[in-house]
Write a protein that holds these residues in place. Sequence first.
Motif, PDB file in Angstrom:
ATOM      1  N   SER A  96     -12.652  13.356   8.146  1.00  0.00           N
ATOM      2  CA  SER A  96     -13.008  13.386   6.614  1.00  0.00           C
ATOM      3  C   SER A  96     -14.319  12.999   6.187  1.00  0.00           C
ATOM      4  O   SER A  96     -14.796  13.255   5.261  1.00  0.00           O
ATOM      5  N   SER A  97     -14.631  11.929   6.851  1.00  0.00           N
ATOM      6  CA  SER A  97     -15.967  11.117   6.455  1.00  0.00           C
ATOM      7  C   SER A  97     -16.517  10.317   7.658  1.00  0.00           C
ATOM      8  O   SER A  97     -15.659   9.542   8.406  1.00  0.00           O
ATOM      9  N   PRO A  98     -17.753  10.305   7.890  1.00  0.00           N
ATOM     10  CA  PRO A  98     -18.180   9.675   9.064  1.00  0.00           C
ATOM     11  C   PRO A  98     -17.973   8.211   8.885  1.00  0.00           C
ATOM     12  O   PRO A  98     -18.072   7.468   9.750  1.00  0.00           O
ATOM     13  N   ASP A  99     -17.852   7.850   7.800  1.00  0.00           N
ATOM     14  CA  ASP A  99     -17.451   6.421   7.412  1.00  0.00           C
ATOM     15  C   ASP A  99     -16.337   5.933   7.266  1.00  0.00           C
ATOM     16  O   ASP A  99     -15.877   4.628   7.017  1.00  0.00           O
ATOM     17  N   ALA A 100     -15.373   6.886   7.417  1.00  0.00           N
ATOM     18  CA  ALA A 100     -13.753   6.496   7.005  1.00  0.00           C
ATOM     19  C   ALA A 100     -13.159   5.722   7.893  1.00  0.00           C
ATOM     20  O   ALA A 100     -12.587   4.697   7.271  1.00  0.00           O
ATOM     21  N   VAL A 101     -13.633   5.538   9.199  1.00  0.00           N
ATOM     22  CA  VAL A 101     -13.040   4.261   9.840  1.00  0.00           C
ATOM     23  C   VAL A 101     -13.772   3.158   9.798  1.00  0.00           C
ATOM     24  O   VAL A 101     -13.034   2.333   9.888  1.00  0.00           O
ATOM     25  N   ASP A 102     -14.846   3.286   9.230  1.00  0.00           N
ATOM     26  CA  ASP A 102     -15.483   1.957   8.735  1.00  0.00           C
ATOM     27  C   ASP A 102     -15.028   1.342   7.339  1.00  0.00           C
ATOM     28  O   ASP A 102     -15.703   0.423   6.866  1.00  0.00           O
ATOM     29  N   GLY A 103     -14.227   2.192   6.862  1.00  0.00           N
ATOM     30  CA  GLY A 103     -13.744   1.570   5.456  1.00  0.00           C
ATOM     31  C   GLY A 103     -13.795   2.227   4.246  1.00  0.00           C
ATOM     32  O   GLY A 103     -13.293   1.879   3.136  1.00  0.00           O
ATOM     33  N   ILE A 104     -14.525   3.512   4.130  1.00  0.00           N
ATOM     34  CA  ILE A 104     -14.702   4.092   3.193  1.00  0.00           C
ATOM     35  C   ILE A 104     -13.494   5.173   2.591  1.00  0.00           C
ATOM     36  O   ILE A 104     -13.305   6.118   3.687  1.00  0.00           O
ATOM     37  N   PHE A 105     -12.839   5.163   1.493  1.00  0.00           N
ATOM     38  CA  PHE A 105     -11.826   6.243   1.455  1.00  0.00           C
ATOM     39  C   PHE A 105     -11.473   6.412   0.069  1.00  0.00           C
ATOM     40  O   PHE A 105     -11.838   5.610  -0.804  1.00  0.00           O
ATOM     41  N   MET A 106     -10.673   7.485  -0.197  1.00  0.00           N
ATOM     42  CA  MET A 106     -10.381   7.776  -1.633  1.00  0.00           C
ATOM     43  C   MET A 106      -8.940   7.252  -1.800  1.00  0.00           C
ATOM     44  O   MET A 106      -7.987   7.365  -0.879  1.00  0.00           O
ATOM     45  N   SER A 107      -8.581   7.069  -3.204  1.00  0.00           N
ATOM     46  CA  SER A 107      -7.152   6.661  -3.212  1.00  0.00           C
ATOM     47  C   SER A 107      -6.756   7.264  -4.722  1.00  0.00           C
ATOM     48  O   SER A 107      -7.675   7.697  -5.435  1.00  0.00           O
ATOM     49  N   THR A 108      -5.496   6.960  -4.876  1.00  0.00           N
ATOM     50  CA  THR A 108      -5.064   7.413  -6.456  1.00  0.00           C
ATOM     51  C   THR A 108      -4.308   6.313  -7.047  1.00  0.00           C
ATOM     52  O   THR A 108      -3.083   6.269  -6.839  1.00  0.00           O
ATOM     53  N   PHE A 126      -6.216   8.646 -12.354  1.00  0.00           N
ATOM     54  CA  PHE A 126      -7.477   7.885 -11.906  1.00  0.00           C
ATOM     55  C   PHE A 126      -7.539   8.064 -10.525  1.00  0.00           C
ATOM     56  O   PHE A 126      -6.644   8.477  -9.607  1.00  0.00           O
ATOM     57  N   ILE A 127      -8.806   8.110 -10.018  1.00  0.00           N
ATOM     58  CA  ILE A 127      -9.163   8.366  -8.450  1.00  0.00           C
ATOM     59  C   ILE A 127      -9.991   7.102  -8.122  1.00  0.00           C
ATOM     60  O   ILE A 127     -10.858   6.644  -8.963  1.00  0.00           O
ATOM     61  N   GLY A 128      -9.624   6.596  -7.164  1.00  0.00           N
ATOM     62  CA  GLY A 128     -10.535   5.310  -6.637  1.00  0.00           C
ATOM     63  C   GLY A 128     -11.282   5.609  -5.304  1.00  0.00           C
ATOM     64  O   GLY A 128     -10.951   6.612  -4.619  1.00  0.00           O
ATOM     65  N   ARG A 129     -12.540   5.109  -5.486  1.00  0.00           N
ATOM     66  CA  ARG A 129     -13.284   5.093  -4.186  1.00  0.00           C
ATOM     67  C   ARG A 129     -13.338   3.904  -3.753  1.00  0.00           C
ATOM     68  O   ARG A 129     -13.973   2.861  -4.252  1.00  0.00           O
ATOM     69  N   ALA A 130     -12.811   3.732  -2.435  1.00  0.00           N
ATOM     70  CA  ALA A 130     -12.661   2.447  -2.088  1.00  0.00           C
ATOM     71  C   ALA A 130     -13.320   2.231  -0.582  1.00  0.00           C
ATOM     72  O   ALA A 130     -13.699   3.096  -0.033  1.00  0.00           O
ATOM     73  N   GLU A 131     -13.898   0.734  -0.462  1.00  0.00           N
ATOM     74  CA  GLU A 131     -14.702   0.524   0.709  1.00  0.00           C
ATOM     75  C   GLU A 131     -13.998  -0.912   1.191  1.00  0.00           C
ATOM     76  O   GLU A 131     -14.157  -1.771   0.341  1.00  0.00           O
ATOM     77  N   ALA A 132     -13.510  -1.020   2.491  1.00  0.00           N
ATOM     78  CA  ALA A 132     -12.842  -1.980   3.194  1.00  0.00           C
ATOM     79  C   ALA A 132     -13.939  -2.959   3.795  1.00  0.00           C
ATOM     80  O   ALA A 132     -14.735  -2.345   4.582  1.00  0.00           O
ATOM     81  N   PHE A 133     -14.062  -4.278   3.674  1.00  0.00           N
ATOM     82  CA  PHE A 133     -14.737  -5.024   4.329  1.00  0.00           C
ATOM     83  C   PHE A 133     -13.701  -6.084   5.061  1.00  0.00           C
ATOM     84  O   PHE A 133     -12.659  -6.040   4.789  1.00  0.00           O
ATOM     85  N   GLY A 134     -14.347  -6.794   5.901  1.00  0.00           N
ATOM     86  CA  GLY A 134     -13.632  -8.002   6.385  1.00  0.00           C
ATOM     87  C   GLY A 134     -12.689  -8.991   5.559  1.00  0.00           C
ATOM     88  O   GLY A 134     -11.565  -9.207   5.701  1.00  0.00           O
ATOM     89  N   THR A 135     -13.345  -9.376   4.358  1.00  0.00           N
ATOM     90  CA  THR A 135     -12.883 -10.216   3.527  1.00  0.00           C
ATOM     91  C   THR A 135     -12.176  -9.639   2.136  1.00  0.00           C
ATOM     92  O   THR A 135     -11.492 -10.407   1.393  1.00  0.00           O
ATOM     93  N   HIS A 136     -12.436  -8.456   1.981  1.00  0.00           N
ATOM     94  CA  HIS A 136     -12.069  -7.861   0.599  1.00  0.00           C
ATOM     95  C   HIS A 136     -12.172  -6.164   0.707  1.00  0.00           C
ATOM     96  O   HIS A 136     -13.191  -5.881   1.540  1.00  0.00           O
ATOM     97  N   THR A 137     -11.616  -5.868  -0.227  1.00  0.00           N
ATOM     98  CA  THR A 137     -11.686  -4.442  -0.503  1.00  0.00           C
ATOM     99  C   THR A 137     -12.388  -4.005  -1.893  1.00  0.00           C
ATOM    100  O   THR A 137     -11.671  -4.652  -2.710  1.00  0.00           O
TER     101      THR A 137
END
Length: 146
Positions: A96-108, A126-137
């Motif tokens: 769905s996205s080249p970055d999806a596995v690295d942590g970028i995703f959409m949410s509701t 609402f729609i969320g655009r999320a990015e996951a990092f090691g210590t936080h999202t």
Amino acid sequence: MTSTPPLPQLQFSFTIVAEVDPGLPIDRRTDESLEIIPITGGRVTGAISGEVQPGGADWCLYRNDGAFNVEARYWIRTDDGDIVDVVNVGRISPGSSPDAVDGIFMSTPQFRTTAPALQWLTQRVFIGRAEAFGTHTTIDVFEVIS
């Protein structure tokens, strides 16, 4: 001849930074696994501001088809002392996205609160655009306005 309906418009509302601990394996079956990622705190800034309270978690299912299901449940205490319950569900599809596995995703994200001044959170989509990092999202939350 059918016409394409207009695209919904989004308006930025606020950002949630949820601090997390490493994931804890809960279940493993064949090529799937379930982890609970503890939410330990964080901050909310924008149209609402406050602190993400420790004690919530994100349940992340790594599916055998390459997709990920995520469901986070936590709560916020606003700077005014109001409580906001958050349930945020997302799905990452393979490719769905080249970055999806690295942590970028959409949410509701969905919100519940008894605070009169915050009822707009319970009445809108609402729609969320999320990015996951090691210590936080980090979740940028947008209201669907049309």
